[in-house]
Motif scaffolding. Sequence first.
Motif, mmCIF file in Angstrom:
data_model
loop_
_atom_site.group_PDB
_atom_site.id
_atom_site.type_symbol
_atom_site.label_atom_id
_atom_site.label_comp_id
_atom_site.label_asym_id
_atom_site.label_seq_id
_atom_site.Cartn_x
_atom_site.Cartn_y
_atom_site.Cartn_z
ATOM 1 N N VAL A 395 -4.572 8.947 9.717
ATOM 2 C CA VAL A 395 -4.275 7.758 10.087
ATOM 3 C C VAL A 395 -4.503 6.858 8.606
ATOM 4 O O VAL A 395 -3.470 6.031 8.282
ATOM 5 C CB VAL A 395 -5.230 6.757 10.941
ATOM 6 C CG1 VAL A 395 -5.312 5.545 10.821
ATOM 7 C CG2 VAL A 395 -5.015 7.211 12.233
ATOM 8 N N ARG A 396 -5.515 7.446 7.897
ATOM 9 C CA ARG A 396 -5.565 6.669 6.332
ATOM 10 C C ARG A 396 -4.259 7.216 5.517
ATOM 11 O O ARG A 396 -4.002 6.282 4.802
ATOM 12 C CB ARG A 396 -6.798 7.051 5.923
ATOM 13 C CG ARG A 396 -7.041 6.761 4.504
ATOM 14 C CD ARG A 396 -8.509 7.215 3.948
ATOM 15 N NE ARG A 396 -8.802 6.748 2.662
ATOM 16 C CZ ARG A 396 -8.301 7.313 1.328
ATOM 17 N NH1 ARG A 396 -7.699 8.524 1.620
ATOM 18 N NH2 ARG A 396 -8.550 6.902 0.253
ATOM 19 N N ALA A 397 -4.057 8.439 5.448
ATOM 20 C CA ALA A 397 -2.852 8.809 4.863
ATOM 21 C C ALA A 397 -1.580 7.966 5.175
ATOM 22 O O ALA A 397 -0.735 7.650 4.204
ATOM 23 C CB ALA A 397 -2.648 10.247 4.787
ATOM 24 N N MET A 398 -1.331 7.741 6.500
ATOM 25 C CA MET A 398 -0.191 7.047 6.660
ATOM 26 C C MET A 398 -0.179 5.737 6.269
ATOM 27 O O MET A 398 0.834 5.317 5.930
ATOM 28 C CB MET A 398 -0.102 7.163 8.449
ATOM 29 C CG MET A 398 0.321 8.392 9.021
ATOM 30 S SD MET A 398 -0.017 8.301 10.677
ATOM 31 C CE MET A 398 1.448 7.293 11.212
ATOM 32 N N LYS A 399 -1.502 5.114 6.425
ATOM 33 C CA LYS A 399 -1.831 3.728 5.823
ATOM 34 C C LYS A 399 -1.302 3.599 4.355
ATOM 35 O O LYS A 399 -0.588 2.713 3.740
ATOM 36 C CB LYS A 399 -3.104 3.155 6.146
ATOM 37 C CG LYS A 399 -3.136 1.823 5.375
ATOM 38 C CD LYS A 399 -2.285 0.670 5.818
ATOM 39 C CE LYS A 399 -2.334 0.480 7.568
ATOM 40 N NZ LYS A 399 -1.322 -0.721 7.764
ATOM 41 N N LEU A 400 -1.606 4.651 3.375
ATOM 42 C CA LEU A 400 -1.599 4.492 1.933
ATOM 43 C C LEU A 400 -0.159 4.765 1.889
ATOM 44 O O LEU A 400 0.318 4.236 0.907
ATOM 45 C CB LEU A 400 -2.341 5.634 1.426
ATOM 46 C CG LEU A 400 -3.699 5.573 1.457
ATOM 47 C CD1 LEU A 400 -4.549 6.672 0.947
ATOM 48 C CD2 LEU A 400 -4.247 4.242 0.558
ATOM 49 N N GLN A 401 0.577 5.697 2.699
ATOM 50 C CA GLN A 401 2.144 5.676 2.578
ATOM 51 C C GLN A 401 2.752 4.561 2.759
ATOM 52 O O GLN A 401 3.745 4.136 2.023
ATOM 53 C CB GLN A 401 2.543 7.010 3.336
ATOM 54 C CG GLN A 401 2.071 8.394 2.894
ATOM 55 C CD GLN A 401 2.482 9.444 3.863
ATOM 56 O OE1 GLN A 401 3.024 9.015 4.947
ATOM 57 N NE2 GLN A 401 2.684 10.529 3.595
ATOM 58 N N GLU A 402 2.390 3.809 3.850
ATOM 59 C CA GLU A 402 2.985 2.562 4.113
ATOM 60 C C GLU A 402 2.924 1.405 3.078
ATOM 61 O O GLU A 402 3.695 0.604 2.561
ATOM 62 C CB GLU A 402 2.491 1.953 5.537
ATOM 63 C CG GLU A 402 2.979 0.588 6.016
ATOM 64 C CD GLU A 402 2.219 0.099 7.247
ATOM 65 O OE1 GLU A 402 2.264 -1.057 7.368
ATOM 66 O OE2 GLU A 402 1.773 1.061 7.920
ATOM 67 N N VAL A 403 1.792 1.502 2.392
ATOM 68 C CA VAL A 403 1.270 0.300 1.437
ATOM 69 C C VAL A 403 2.334 0.784 0.102
ATOM 70 O O VAL A 403 2.981 -0.149 -0.505
ATOM 71 C CB VAL A 403 -0.065 0.553 1.084
ATOM 72 C CG1 VAL A 403 -0.341 -0.360 -0.381
ATOM 73 C CG2 VAL A 403 -0.948 -0.102 2.187
ATOM 74 N N GLU A 404 2.134 2.174 -0.165
ATOM 75 C CA GLU A 404 2.811 2.532 -1.498
ATOM 76 C C GLU A 404 4.516 2.223 -1.283
ATOM 77 O O GLU A 404 5.322 1.794 -2.100
ATOM 78 C CB GLU A 404 2.619 4.071 -1.415
ATOM 79 C CG GLU A 404 3.484 4.714 -2.825
ATOM 80 C CD GLU A 404 3.090 6.096 -3.013
ATOM 81 O OE1 GLU A 404 3.726 6.724 -4.122
ATOM 82 O OE2 GLU A 404 2.289 6.715 -2.105
ATOM 83 N N LYS A 405 4.993 2.526 -0.096
ATOM 84 C CA LYS A 405 6.459 2.217 0.169
ATOM 85 C C LYS A 405 6.585 0.775 0.167
ATOM 86 O O LYS A 405 7.693 0.335 -0.487
ATOM 87 C CB LYS A 405 6.676 2.546 1.606
ATOM 88 C CG LYS A 405 8.040 2.563 2.181
ATOM 89 C CD LYS A 405 8.481 3.060 3.420
ATOM 90 C CE LYS A 405 10.105 2.971 3.965
ATOM 91 N NZ LYS A 405 10.265 3.341 5.138
ATOM 92 N N ASN A 406 5.913 -0.113 0.464
ATOM 93 C CA ASN A 406 5.881 -1.634 0.474
ATOM 94 C C ASN A 406 5.936 -2.459 -1.013
ATOM 95 O O ASN A 406 6.333 -3.210 -1.287
ATOM 96 C CB ASN A 406 5.072 -2.409 1.292
ATOM 97 C CG ASN A 406 5.304 -1.966 2.914
ATOM 98 O OD1 ASN A 406 6.270 -1.657 3.207
ATOM 99 N ND2 ASN A 406 4.295 -2.200 3.643
ATOM 100 N N GLN A 407 5.187 -1.401 -1.956
ATOM 101 C CA GLN A 407 5.018 -1.976 -3.292
ATOM 102 C C GLN A 407 6.295 -1.557 -4.077
ATOM 103 O O GLN A 407 6.425 -2.078 -5.111
ATOM 104 C CB GLN A 407 3.680 -1.072 -3.712
ATOM 105 C CG GLN A 407 2.523 -1.620 -3.321
ATOM 106 C CD GLN A 407 1.480 -1.151 -3.805
ATOM 107 O OE1 GLN A 407 1.586 0.064 -4.338
ATOM 108 N NE2 GLN A 407 0.103 -1.700 -3.731
ATOM 109 N N LYS A 408 7.192 -0.715 -3.661
ATOM 110 C CA LYS A 408 8.349 -0.458 -4.436
ATOM 111 C C LYS A 408 9.312 -1.392 -4.028
ATOM 112 O O LYS A 408 9.369 -2.128 -3.313
ATOM 113 C CB LYS A 408 8.910 1.014 -3.805
ATOM 114 C CG LYS A 408 7.834 2.280 -4.139
ATOM 115 C CD LYS A 408 8.497 3.446 -3.602
ATOM 116 C CE LYS A 408 7.420 4.670 -4.239
ATOM 117 N NZ LYS A 408 8.014 6.108 -3.817
#
Length: 408
Positions: A395-408
Amino acid sequence: MSEKVILAYSGGLDTTATIPWLKENFGYDVVCCCVDCGQGNELDGLDERAKLSGAAKLYIEDVTDEFCDDFIMPCVEAGAVYEHKYLLGTSMARPVIAKKLVEIARKEGATAICHGATGKGNDQIRFELAIKALAPDLKVIAPWRMPEVWKMDSREAEMEFCKAHGIDLPFAADSSYSRDRNLWHISHEGLELEDPANEPNYDHMLVLGVTPEKAPDEPEYLTLTFEQGVPKTLNGKAMKVSEIITTLNALGGKHGIGIVDIVENRVVGMKSRGVYETPGGTILMEAHDQLEELILDRETLETKKKLGSQFAQIVYEGKWFTPLREAIQAFVTSTQKYVTGEVKMKLYKGNIIKAGTTSPYTLYNESLASFKTGDLYDHQDASGFITLFGLPLKVRAMKLQEVEKNQK
C-alpha cells in the motif's frame, strides 16, 4: 557501652586496616562479617586475623547455596548478560552479601554497616542500595569516601597504619591484580589491563582455567538436564546447583571456556577494563539458552530477551531489592514452566559446540520443518500469508508511485 558496627570483612589488607580505624575514629565495637559465596581458600586464617586486628567478633556466613539458588539462577533463567559479555558474577553476589550484613546487624543490635568499596566503583552503589532497601535506619560508613579521616591512599600506608597499631600481618605491597572471586567467577582489574591497548598477560592472570591455546587437543562431551529452567543432573548424576557450577568450572576451565576481556560502562560514569573468568557459568547459560530455543515460542522468546537485558542492567546497578526486579523475575519464572529437557555439548579449545538437545515440550516439529509438504502445512498456504503480511508495504509503495506520478 559502645555502639556496634558490622564490617563487611574479607581479611585483606583494606578491611584489616579498617578495624582499628573504626575503633580509633568512631569508638565502635567492630563485628566482622565475612559472607562466603564460594571464595574457597580466601577464608583461611580469617578468625585469627580479625581478632589480632581488634575485632570484637567474627561471623563467617556460608551463603553459597542461597547465592546459587536465589541469585544466580534467576539471572541464568533471565539470560541476564550486561553489555553482551559480562555474566554479572560480582553484581549478583553483592545483594546476598548485603542481606546477610543486615541480618547480622539486627542480631547484634548494630547501628551501622561499614564496607570497603572505593568511591570509583560499582560496589558502593550495590551495597548501599541494598542496605537502604532492607534497613533504611542503619548508617553506612564508606572509608574510601572519607579522605579527611581515612588518610590512607596506598597499600604501604595501610601497612604502616596496621604496624603502628601493633598488627603485624603477612601482607606485601605487591603489584597484583585487583580480584573478586566467588563460586560463579573471578574478575581481574589493574596492572596492564588499565591500558586497553595492552594484551592481557593470561599466563600470569588466569586462576580458574587456561587459554584455549593451552586447552587439551581432544574435545570433551557433557550432558545437562533441566527441570523448569533449573539444572538437575550433570553427566547423569543428580546434583544441587552449587555442585553443578563447581563441576562445570573445572570442566570449562580445563578447556579454556568463559574468558572475557571487556571495557564496560560503570554506573558512576566511567569506562573500566577487566577480564572475567566464568567457565561454569558460561556453559550453564549456553545450555539453558539452547533448551529455550526449542521450547519458547517466538514472541515470548523475543520479549524475554528484551527483559533479560533490562534485568542485567538492574542487577548491575545494584537494584536487586526493587519492585521492578521482582516483576521481571515473575515474568521470567512463568516462562520456565516447560523449560525441561536434556542438553549435550562438546567443549573444545574455548568453544561450546552443540551436540544435541531434546525436550518433551519442544516446539520443533520435524514434519513442519521438513521441505516436504505435510498435513499441517501446505507450501501454497504461504501465498495468502505473504499477501497479508506484506500488505502495508504494498500500500505504501502504491501511494508513493501515485504521488510521484502526480508530480510529473
